[in-house]
Design a protein around this motif. Structure first.
Motif, PDB file in Angstrom:
ATOM      1  N   GLN A 187       0.966  -1.207  -0.048  1.00 57.93           N
ATOM      2  CA  GLN A 187       0.202   0.155  -0.056  1.00 57.93           C
ATOM      3  C   GLN A 187       0.842   1.196  -0.136  1.00 57.93           C
ATOM      4  OE1 GLN A 187      -3.488  -0.130  -0.235  1.00 57.93           O
ATOM      5  NE2 GLN A 187      -3.091   1.950  -0.789  1.00 57.93           N
ATOM      6  N   ASP A 188       1.693   1.114   0.838  1.00 55.27           N
ATOM      7  CA  ASP A 188       2.814   2.375   0.833  1.00 55.27           C
ATOM      8  C   ASP A 188       3.281   2.669  -0.698  1.00 55.27           C
ATOM      9  OD1 ASP A 188       2.709   2.810   3.521  1.00 55.27           O
ATOM     10  OD2 ASP A 188       4.326   1.558   4.008  1.00 55.27           O
ATOM     11  N   PHE A 189       3.539   1.622  -1.444  1.00 45.97           N
ATOM     12  CA  PHE A 189       4.284   1.826  -3.022  1.00 45.97           C
ATOM     13  C   PHE A 189       3.074   2.549  -3.487  1.00 45.97           C
ATOM     14  CE2 PHE A 189       4.144  -0.275  -7.136  1.00 45.97           C
ATOM     15  CZ  PHE A 189       5.196   0.279  -7.679  1.00 45.97           C
ATOM     16  N   MET A 190       1.647   2.042  -3.502  1.00 43.03           N
ATOM     17  CA  MET A 190       0.816   2.503  -4.368  1.00 43.03           C
ATOM     18  C   MET A 190       0.304   3.785  -3.812  1.00 43.03           C
ATOM     19  SD  MET A 190      -1.475  -0.961  -3.716  1.00 43.03           S
ATOM     20  CE  MET A 190      -3.164   0.037  -3.907  1.00 43.03           C
ATOM     21  N   ASP A 191       0.408   4.266  -2.939  1.00 42.53           N
ATOM     22  CA  ASP A 191       0.264   5.801  -2.324  1.00 42.53           C
ATOM     23  C   ASP A 191       1.249   6.541  -2.733  1.00 42.53           C
ATOM     24  OD1 ASP A 191      -1.932   4.824  -1.032  1.00 42.53           O
ATOM     25  OD2 ASP A 191      -1.031   4.888   1.000  1.00 42.53           O
ATOM     26  N   ALA A 192       2.521   6.059  -2.766  1.00 45.71           N
ATOM     27  CA  ALA A 192       3.847   6.992  -3.319  1.00 45.71           C
ATOM     28  C   ALA A 192       3.643   7.154  -4.708  1.00 45.71           C
ATOM     29  CB  ALA A 192       5.121   6.290  -2.761  1.00 45.71           C
ATOM     30  N   GLU A 207       3.390  10.927  -5.874  1.00 43.52           N
ATOM     31  CA  GLU A 207       4.627  11.350  -6.910  1.00 43.52           C
ATOM     32  C   GLU A 207       4.022  11.707  -8.353  1.00 43.52           C
ATOM     33  OE1 GLU A 207       8.476   9.537  -6.577  1.00 43.52           O
ATOM     34  OE2 GLU A 207       7.865   8.822  -4.369  1.00 43.52           O
ATOM     35  N   SER A 208       3.466  11.132  -8.828  1.00 45.14           N
ATOM     36  CA  SER A 208       2.843  11.288  -9.989  1.00 45.14           C
ATOM     37  C   SER A 208       1.725  12.224 -10.237  1.00 45.14           C
ATOM     38  CB  SER A 208       2.340  10.046 -10.699  1.00 45.14           C
ATOM     39  OG  SER A 208       1.144   9.460 -10.192  1.00 45.14           O
ATOM     40  N   GLY A 209       0.695  12.356  -9.068  1.00 43.58           N
ATOM     41  CA  GLY A 209      -0.192  13.314  -9.221  1.00 43.58           C
ATOM     42  C   GLY A 209      -1.578  12.820  -9.631  1.00 43.58           C
ATOM     43  N   GLN A 210      -1.489  11.347 -10.089  1.00 48.14           N
ATOM     44  CA  GLN A 210      -2.571  10.870 -10.847  1.00 48.14           C
ATOM     45  C   GLN A 210      -3.456   9.855  -9.889  1.00 48.14           C
ATOM     46  OE1 GLN A 210      -2.558  11.683 -14.119  1.00 48.14           O
ATOM     47  NE2 GLN A 210      -0.868  13.046 -13.256  1.00 48.14           N
ATOM     48  N   ASP A 211      -4.797   9.877 -10.417  1.00 49.38           N
ATOM     49  CA  ASP A 211      -5.702   8.974  -9.649  1.00 49.38           C
ATOM     50  C   ASP A 211      -5.436   7.712 -10.326  1.00 49.38           C
ATOM     51  OD1 ASP A 211      -7.779   7.771  -8.402  1.00 49.38           O
ATOM     52  OD2 ASP A 211      -9.180   8.618  -9.581  1.00 49.38           O
ATOM     53  N   LEU A 212      -4.863   6.709  -9.908  1.00 46.87           N
ATOM     54  CA  LEU A 212      -4.650   5.442 -10.370  1.00 46.87           C
ATOM     55  C   LEU A 212      -5.756   4.635 -10.514  1.00 46.87           C
ATOM     56  CD1 LEU A 212      -0.707   5.005  -8.808  1.00 46.87           C
ATOM     57  CD2 LEU A 212      -1.670   5.820 -11.243  1.00 46.87           C
ATOM     58  N   LYS A 213      -6.374   4.852  -9.463  1.00 44.01           N
ATOM     59  CA  LYS A 213      -7.608   3.980  -9.336  1.00 44.01           C
ATOM     60  C   LYS A 213      -8.519   4.151 -10.435  1.00 44.01           C
ATOM     61  CE  LYS A 213      -8.748   5.408  -5.134  1.00 44.01           C
ATOM     62  NZ  LYS A 213      -7.731   6.556  -4.941  1.00 44.01           N
ATOM     63  N   SER A 214      -8.559   5.199 -11.217  1.00 39.00           N
ATOM     64  CA  SER A 214      -9.545   5.336 -12.262  1.00 39.00           C
ATOM     65  C   SER A 214      -9.120   4.763 -13.638  1.00 39.00           C
ATOM     66  CB  SER A 214      -9.566   6.975 -12.659  1.00 39.00           C
ATOM     67  OG  SER A 214      -8.428   7.494 -13.287  1.00 39.00           O
ATOM     68  N   CYS A 215      -7.940   4.010 -13.617  1.00 37.06           N
ATOM     69  CA  CYS A 215      -7.417   3.050 -14.750  1.00 37.06           C
ATOM     70  C   CYS A 215      -8.373   1.891 -14.720  1.00 37.06           C
ATOM     71  CB  CYS A 215      -5.925   2.888 -14.696  1.00 37.06           C
ATOM     72  SG  CYS A 215      -5.313   1.634 -16.105  1.00 37.06           S
ATOM     73  N   TYR A 216      -9.077   1.570 -15.800  1.00 33.90           N
ATOM     74  CA  TYR A 216     -10.005   0.560 -15.832  1.00 33.90           C
ATOM     75  C   TYR A 216      -9.412  -0.570 -17.132  1.00 33.90           C
ATOM     76  CZ  TYR A 216     -12.296   2.949 -19.461  1.00 33.90           C
ATOM     77  OH  TYR A 216     -12.778   3.521 -20.716  1.00 33.90           O
ATOM     78  N   GLN A 217      -8.101  -0.600 -17.303  1.00 30.86           N
ATOM     79  CA  GLN A 217      -7.518  -1.395 -17.926  1.00 30.86           C
ATOM     80  C   GLN A 217      -8.252  -1.727 -19.546  1.00 30.86           C
ATOM     81  OE1 GLN A 217      -4.576  -3.514 -16.924  1.00 30.86           O
ATOM     82  NE2 GLN A 217      -4.830  -1.577 -15.655  1.00 30.86           N
ATOM     83  N   CYS A 218      -8.275  -0.377 -19.930  1.00 30.27           N
ATOM     84  CA  CYS A 218      -9.084  -0.580 -21.535  1.00 30.27           C
ATOM     85  C   CYS A 218      -8.053  -1.208 -22.453  1.00 30.27           C
ATOM     86  CB  CYS A 218      -9.543   0.823 -21.811  1.00 30.27           C
ATOM     87  SG  CYS A 218      -8.368   2.260 -21.938  1.00 30.27           S
ATOM     88  N   ARG A 270      -4.230   9.121 -25.565  1.00 23.75           N
ATOM     89  CA  ARG A 270      -5.036   8.058 -25.613  1.00 23.75           C
ATOM     90  C   ARG A 270      -5.774   7.483 -24.340  1.00 23.75           C
ATOM     91  NH1 ARG A 270      -3.869   4.802 -30.543  1.00 23.75           N
ATOM     92  NH2 ARG A 270      -5.600   3.341 -29.849  1.00 23.75           N
ATOM     93  N   CYS A 271      -5.721   7.988 -23.127  1.00 21.96           N
ATOM     94  CA  CYS A 271      -6.099   7.615 -22.116  1.00 21.96           C
ATOM     95  C   CYS A 271      -7.646   8.269 -21.966  1.00 21.96           C
ATOM     96  CB  CYS A 271      -5.244   7.850 -20.781  1.00 21.96           C
ATOM     97  SG  CYS A 271      -6.285   7.370 -19.280  1.00 21.96           S
ATOM     98  N   PRO A 272      -8.612   7.400 -21.841  1.00 22.60           N
ATOM     99  CA  PRO A 272     -10.101   8.070 -21.654  1.00 22.60           C
ATOM    100  C   PRO A 272     -10.428   8.697 -20.378  1.00 22.60           C
ATOM    101  CG  PRO A 272     -10.111   5.686 -21.668  1.00 22.60           C
ATOM    102  CD  PRO A 272      -8.806   5.927 -21.781  1.00 22.60           C
ATOM    103  N   ASN A 273      -9.569   8.381 -19.306  1.00 19.01           N
ATOM    104  CA  ASN A 273      -9.596   8.910 -17.840  1.00 19.01           C
ATOM    105  C   ASN A 273      -8.740  10.002 -17.801  1.00 19.01           C
ATOM    106  OD1 ASN A 273     -11.862   7.526 -17.453  1.00 19.01           O
ATOM    107  ND2 ASN A 273     -10.763   5.630 -16.748  1.00 19.01           N
ATOM    108  N   ASN A 274      -7.844  10.465 -18.958  1.00 19.92           N
ATOM    109  CA  ASN A 274      -7.148  11.488 -18.635  1.00 19.92           C
ATOM    110  C   ASN A 274      -5.838  11.273 -17.688  1.00 19.92           C
ATOM    111  OD1 ASN A 274      -8.393  13.184 -20.680  1.00 19.92           O
ATOM    112  ND2 ASN A 274      -9.740  13.622 -19.065  1.00 19.92           N
ATOM    113  N   ILE A 275      -5.515   9.927 -17.371  1.00 25.22           N
ATOM    114  CA  ILE A 275      -4.192   9.568 -16.492  1.00 25.22           C
ATOM    115  C   ILE A 275      -3.019   9.875 -17.325  1.00 25.22           C
ATOM    116  CG2 ILE A 275      -2.924   7.779 -15.349  1.00 25.22           C
ATOM    117  CD1 ILE A 275      -5.806   6.317 -15.361  1.00 25.22           C
ATOM    118  N   GLN A 276      -2.237  10.637 -16.784  1.00 25.39           N
ATOM    119  CA  GLN A 276      -0.975  10.766 -17.430  1.00 25.39           C
ATOM    120  C   GLN A 276       0.155   9.741 -17.324  1.00 25.39           C
ATOM    121  OE1 GLN A 276       0.690  14.820 -16.699  1.00 25.39           O
ATOM    122  NE2 GLN A 276      -1.312  15.709 -16.441  1.00 25.39           N
ATOM    123  N   VAL A 277      -0.188   8.571 -18.152  1.00 17.93           N
ATOM    124  CA  VAL A 277       0.505   7.510 -17.940  1.00 17.93           C
ATOM    125  C   VAL A 277       1.945   7.646 -18.038  1.00 17.93           C
ATOM    126  CG1 VAL A 277       0.688   5.078 -18.872  1.00 17.93           C
ATOM    127  CG2 VAL A 277      -1.671   6.201 -18.899  1.00 17.93           C
TER     128      VAL A 277
END
Length: 191
Positions: A12-17, A21-32, A82-89
């Protein structure tokens, strides 16, 4: 078939870091898979971009930081566009490279050698000096003549210059400031 116990390897610490650090909402990635579909280097990756994102979502730190893909990413922004959720991959991939360095995950010698040579060139000249990068990498790779045959064709097409083209105006100083901020942040992170 191997079974992976996700509860045992979730960091969890890695996920939070990574999110912080990226400023991205990683939970919004739905693996499209749009990021992978748009990536020019997918064929060379050991783990496709969308699966790297999934590793981060699952908190699989060692797998994410030790994959070859994060070092081959050119940060071209095709995945981000190309990200539909505007994640800066591409930003996430960059953060993973920095985390991998800090964690001591040494990638393949040549991949790391190229990344180091590229960053040294940009830090020195304000942008990449292609001929200098090629020469530096050729020496680090231990195969200085491996790509020598490409030189004449690149020179004839104006793709390779013997002298660096340094950016004008304040651009070089702005790039130097970026490297200074990174190095000061890295030094504080080591404390």
């Amino acid at each position: 078939m191997n079974t992976i116990d996700l509860a045992a390897c979730r960091d969890q610490d890695f996920m939070d870091a990574v999110a912080r650090e990226s400023g991205q909402d990683l939970k919004s990635c739905y693996q499209c898979g749009n990021c992978t579909a748009g990536c020019a280097y997918t064929e060379d990756y050991d783990i496709p971009v969308h699966q790297v994102m999934r590793l981060v979502q699952l908190g699989m730190k060692d797998a994410a930081l030790s994959c070859r893909s994060i070092w081959l990413c050119a940060t071209c922004q095709a995945c981000t566009t190309r990200c539909p959720n505007n994640i800066q991959v591409a930003v996430v991939m960059d953060v993973l490279r920095h985390m991998a360095r800090r964690a001591g995950h040494a990638p393949e010698r040549l991949v790391k050698g190229f990344a180091d040579s590229f960053l040294t060139s940009v830090a020195r000249h304000g942008r990449v000096f292609e001929a200098g990068l090629a020469a530096c990498f050729a020496i680090k790779s231990g195969k200085p003549l491996q790509d020598a045959g490409l030189g004449p064709a690149m020179l004839s097409r104006g793709k390779l210059a013997f002298m660096p083209h340094e950016p004008g105006g304040t651009a070089k100083a702005e790039v130097a400031a970026i490297f200074a901020r990174f190095h000061s942040g890295a030094a504080e992170g080591e404390k």
